[in-house]
Design an enzyme around this catalytic site. Sequence first.
Site, PDB file in Angstrom:
ATOM      1  N   LYS A   1       0.842  -1.211   0.000  1.00 15.43           N
ATOM      2  CA  LYS A   1       0.000   0.000   0.000  1.00 15.43           C
ATOM      3  C   LYS A   1       0.869   1.250   0.000  1.00 15.43           C
ATOM      4  O   LYS A   1       0.550   2.235  -0.654  1.00 15.43           O
ATOM      5  CB  LYS A   1      -0.959  -0.029   1.198  1.00 15.43           C
TER       6      LYS A   1
ATOM      7  N   GLN B   1      -5.191  -2.088   9.141  1.00 15.81           N
ATOM      8  CA  GLN B   1      -4.887  -3.385   8.535  1.00 15.81           C
ATOM      9  C   GLN B   1      -5.428  -4.519   9.412  1.00 15.81           C
ATOM     10  O   GLN B   1      -5.100  -4.614  10.592  1.00 15.81           O
ATOM     11  CB  GLN B   1      -3.361  -3.520   8.346  1.00 15.81           C
TER      12      GLN B   1
ATOM     13  N   ASP C   1     -11.846   1.784   2.906  1.00 14.20           N
ATOM     14  CA  ASP C   1     -12.035   0.335   2.743  1.00 14.20           C
ATOM     15  C   ASP C   1     -13.518  -0.010   2.577  1.00 14.20           C
ATOM     16  O   ASP C   1     -13.856  -1.148   2.250  1.00 14.20           O
ATOM     17  CB  ASP C   1     -11.503  -0.408   3.987  1.00 14.20           C
TER      18      ASP C   1
END
Length: 279
Positions: free
Chosen positions: A50, A94, A117
């Site tokens: 990322k 995460q 997300d």
Amino acid sequence: MSAVILDGKALAAKMKETVAKESAALPRKPGLAVILVGDDPASAVYVRNKEKDCADCGFLCLDYHLSADTTETELLELIAQMNDAPEVDGILVQLPLPKHLSEESAIRAIAPEKDVDCFTSENVGAMVQGKARFLPCTPGGVMALLDEYGIDPAGKHCVVLGRSNIVGKPMAQLLLQRDATVTICHSKTPNLAEECRRADILVSAVGRVGLVSADMVKEGAVVVDVAMNRGADGKLCGDVLYGEVAEKASYITPVPGGVGPLTRAQLMCNTLAASKNRQ
Ligand code: NAP
């Protein structure tokens, strides 16, 4: 028949190029905060990827690597800080988190306008109503891939294997919104093979090596393999027995190089969109 390979890697590169161009035209760099708790090696790889994507797209990437013994209060405080940070457009926690931390609480703490997300209830709800603020990254990436190859789900029978909140459920929703008839299968589905054989488009998101064999696939079906498993040889592979299924399908995604890069590219698209909304 030998299937056309759905090249996710190539499309992801194209998507990121477009994002980089649009990002460069903004008054301020889009900013993504990436929060990693603990030392899970797979998570560390995802986070590094990322960071690389952010660099490719000209984004500011703020990395927070917290120790495995971080308390819930400390994590929630950091998320609150990121919610208030003007230079941060997107926040990514995460997953999985260490067992003592609640993923639900962490997700709930993220401001929906920064939830790139698309995990918060508000954003999932909006997506289900067809008013998505952000597309969930993996299903959004799969839709982009289908579009790239001119595969229209409208009127097709789509079968999604897996019903997780991250992949299976939102995948089914996005296909439904594009006028597909959708069947969702899971671990309690009897006659999985029979359900699969009815699919014009089969999306597998289970996480079991060799789950989908050629006898489960209709001649000419489109097969999308979301899974990322380690085979007995230690190599990355999906749920689908690629060699034999490719002989029967019309289109197929490879693993690696299929859905994985698109998930990452969709995250960059979402961060750009979040930034545009806030600038
Ligand atoms: P998950 O939360 O473990 O969900 C797996 C789903 O598969 C569950 O709904 C489960 O059913 C179902 N399932 C398990 N065994 C089954 C069987 N024998 N037949 C039919 N369904 C079965 O996993 P996930 O997070 O959705 O991820 C799925 C896979 O995608 C994993 O390999 C993961 O690594 C991969 N992934 C890839 C990307 C990417 O970017 N390519 C992104 C995310 C995930 P129940 O609900 O009944 O338990």
